[in-house]
Design a protein around this motif. Structure first.
Motif, mmCIF file in Angstrom:
data_model
loop_
_atom_site.group_PDB
_atom_site.id
_atom_site.type_symbol
_atom_site.label_atom_id
_atom_site.label_comp_id
_atom_site.label_asym_id
_atom_site.label_seq_id
_atom_site.Cartn_x
_atom_site.Cartn_y
_atom_site.Cartn_z
ATOM 1 N N GLY A 2 36.788 38.958 48.814
ATOM 2 C CA GLY A 2 37.454 39.335 47.618
ATOM 3 C C GLY A 2 36.507 38.764 46.445
ATOM 4 O O GLY A 2 35.195 38.284 46.784
ATOM 5 N N LEU A 3 37.005 38.657 45.412
ATOM 6 C CA LEU A 3 36.402 37.975 44.107
ATOM 7 C C LEU A 3 36.837 36.446 43.649
ATOM 8 O O LEU A 3 37.952 36.339 43.959
ATOM 9 C CB LEU A 3 36.720 38.834 42.907
ATOM 10 C CG LEU A 3 36.073 38.443 41.775
ATOM 11 C CD1 LEU A 3 34.716 38.259 41.385
ATOM 12 C CD2 LEU A 3 36.903 39.325 40.568
ATOM 13 N N TYR A 14 39.397 42.038 45.152
ATOM 14 C CA TYR A 14 38.860 42.817 44.198
ATOM 15 C C TYR A 14 39.930 43.477 43.664
ATOM 16 O O TYR A 14 39.943 44.081 42.455
ATOM 17 C CB TYR A 14 37.455 43.987 44.444
ATOM 18 C CG TYR A 14 36.442 42.773 45.179
ATOM 19 C CD1 TYR A 14 35.699 42.200 44.076
ATOM 20 C CD2 TYR A 14 36.090 43.087 46.473
ATOM 21 C CE1 TYR A 14 34.666 41.499 44.450
ATOM 22 C CE2 TYR A 14 34.895 42.298 46.764
ATOM 23 C CZ TYR A 14 34.081 41.374 45.949
ATOM 24 O OH TYR A 14 33.102 41.036 46.297
ATOM 25 N N SER A 15 40.644 44.332 44.391
ATOM 26 C CA SER A 15 41.573 45.177 43.971
ATOM 27 C C SER A 15 42.699 44.358 43.385
ATOM 28 O O SER A 15 43.275 45.185 42.029
ATOM 29 C CB SER A 15 42.454 45.911 45.215
ATOM 30 O OG SER A 15 43.141 44.814 46.126
ATOM 31 N N PHE A 17 42.108 41.921 41.063
ATOM 32 C CA PHE A 17 41.501 41.788 39.983
ATOM 33 C C PHE A 17 41.453 43.016 38.852
ATOM 34 O O PHE A 17 41.830 43.090 37.758
ATOM 35 C CB PHE A 17 40.037 41.470 39.942
ATOM 36 C CG PHE A 17 39.352 41.029 38.616
ATOM 37 C CD1 PHE A 17 39.816 39.648 37.914
ATOM 38 C CD2 PHE A 17 38.323 41.754 38.225
ATOM 39 C CE1 PHE A 17 39.227 39.587 36.886
ATOM 40 C CE2 PHE A 17 37.820 41.257 36.820
ATOM 41 C CZ PHE A 17 38.106 40.306 36.233
ATOM 42 N N ASN A 18 41.295 44.256 39.895
ATOM 43 C CA ASN A 18 41.674 45.196 39.005
ATOM 44 C C ASN A 18 42.904 45.584 38.586
ATOM 45 O O ASN A 18 43.233 46.269 37.417
ATOM 46 C CB ASN A 18 40.893 46.626 39.970
ATOM 47 C CG ASN A 18 39.608 46.831 39.782
ATOM 48 O OD1 ASN A 18 38.909 46.106 38.660
ATOM 49 N ND2 ASN A 18 38.989 47.269 40.763
ATOM 50 N N ARG A 19 44.064 45.400 39.433
ATOM 51 C CA ARG A 19 45.366 45.399 38.916
ATOM 52 C C ARG A 19 45.852 44.594 37.894
ATOM 53 O O ARG A 19 46.535 44.836 36.920
ATOM 54 C CB ARG A 19 46.239 45.221 40.340
ATOM 55 C CG ARG A 19 46.295 46.232 41.293
ATOM 56 C CD ARG A 19 47.429 45.912 42.237
ATOM 57 N NE ARG A 19 47.502 44.836 42.934
ATOM 58 C CZ ARG A 19 47.058 44.447 43.853
ATOM 59 N NH1 ARG A 19 46.022 45.379 44.752
ATOM 60 N NH2 ARG A 19 47.062 43.531 44.614
ATOM 61 N N PHE A 20 45.045 43.571 37.772
ATOM 62 C CA PHE A 20 45.260 42.434 36.811
ATOM 63 C C PHE A 20 44.887 42.967 35.547
ATOM 64 O O PHE A 20 45.451 42.915 34.500
ATOM 65 C CB PHE A 20 44.541 41.027 37.288
ATOM 66 C CG PHE A 20 44.675 39.980 36.302
ATOM 67 C CD1 PHE A 20 45.686 39.525 35.608
ATOM 68 C CD2 PHE A 20 43.233 39.423 36.146
ATOM 69 C CE1 PHE A 20 45.472 38.524 34.631
ATOM 70 C CE2 PHE A 20 43.285 38.369 35.090
ATOM 71 C CZ PHE A 20 44.264 37.792 34.541
ATOM 72 N N ARG A 21 43.622 43.484 35.399
ATOM 73 C CA ARG A 21 43.046 44.029 34.250
ATOM 74 C C ARG A 21 43.803 45.189 33.865
ATOM 75 O O ARG A 21 44.145 45.321 32.471
ATOM 76 C CB ARG A 21 41.561 44.381 34.533
ATOM 77 C CG ARG A 21 40.695 43.045 34.694
ATOM 78 C CD ARG A 21 39.291 43.309 34.388
ATOM 79 N NE ARG A 21 38.594 44.124 35.506
ATOM 80 C CZ ARG A 21 37.564 44.461 35.804
ATOM 81 N NH1 ARG A 21 36.656 44.219 34.884
ATOM 82 N NH2 ARG A 21 37.104 45.261 36.793
ATOM 83 N N GLY A 103 51.505 41.693 46.463
ATOM 84 C CA GLY A 103 50.122 41.003 47.306
ATOM 85 C C GLY A 103 49.687 39.720 46.648
ATOM 86 O O GLY A 103 50.277 38.912 46.551
ATOM 87 N N HIS A 104 48.057 39.872 46.462
ATOM 88 C CA HIS A 104 47.487 38.454 45.944
ATOM 89 C C HIS A 104 47.931 38.129 44.482
ATOM 90 O O HIS A 104 48.035 36.979 44.280
ATOM 91 C CB HIS A 104 45.877 38.994 45.868
ATOM 92 C CG HIS A 104 45.319 38.779 47.348
ATOM 93 N ND1 HIS A 104 44.204 39.446 47.597
ATOM 94 C CD2 HIS A 104 45.729 38.139 48.400
ATOM 95 C CE1 HIS A 104 43.725 39.230 48.902
ATOM 96 N NE2 HIS A 104 45.005 38.712 49.402
#
Length: 135
Positions: A2-3, A14-15, A17-21, A103-104
């Motif tokens: 992950g990131l 990583y996914s 972080f993209n959902r966050f953005r 999820g995360h």
């Protein structure tokens, strides 16, 4: 895998972080790929009305940054933190409407909490005059 963003700013998939953005952009009327609107290009993110790359350099850095490497320098960290704080009320409103995520994202406390972690991480990096590192 992950990131991890230094200074406690982010640590998840990583996914996530993209959902966050994507969620943060949605909170200000923008769109992050993949887009619901088929007229938007897949490799680009878009601001909503009232925001631009010229007027919001900190948000531009945040939304446009690589999700796997690189860094944000201490001066830019302050801009990112300030501009994320400015949109925090929008994020709170959207999270109440749509939920804290999954999820995360959910395991970290939701979008509002992730935003607060990122703001705190940026401020800590700036205070120490260190780069906020993505790895």
């Amino acid at each position: 895998m992950g990131l991890t963003v230094s200074h406690g700013a982010f640590d998840a998939a990583y996914s996530a972080f993209n959902r966050f953005r994507a969620f943060l952009l949605e909170s200000i009327g923008g769109s992050f790929p993949p887009h619901d609107n088929e007229e938007l290009k897949d490799n680009y993110w878009y601001y909503g009305d009232g925001y631009s790359t010229e007027t919001h350099k900190g948000l531009t850095e945040f939304f446009g940054h690589s999700d796997c490497d690189g860094y944000i320098d201490p001066d830019m960290c302050l801009l990112v933190a300030d501009e994320l704080e400015c949109i925090l009320p929008n994020i709170i409103r959207l999270e109440k409407e749509k939920g804290k995520g999954q999820g995360h994202v959910l395991s970290q406390g939701g979008y509002v909490q992730l935003t607060k972690y990122f703001i705190q991480g940026c401020r800590l990096a700036a205070k120490r005059n260190e780069n906020l590192e993505f790895r």
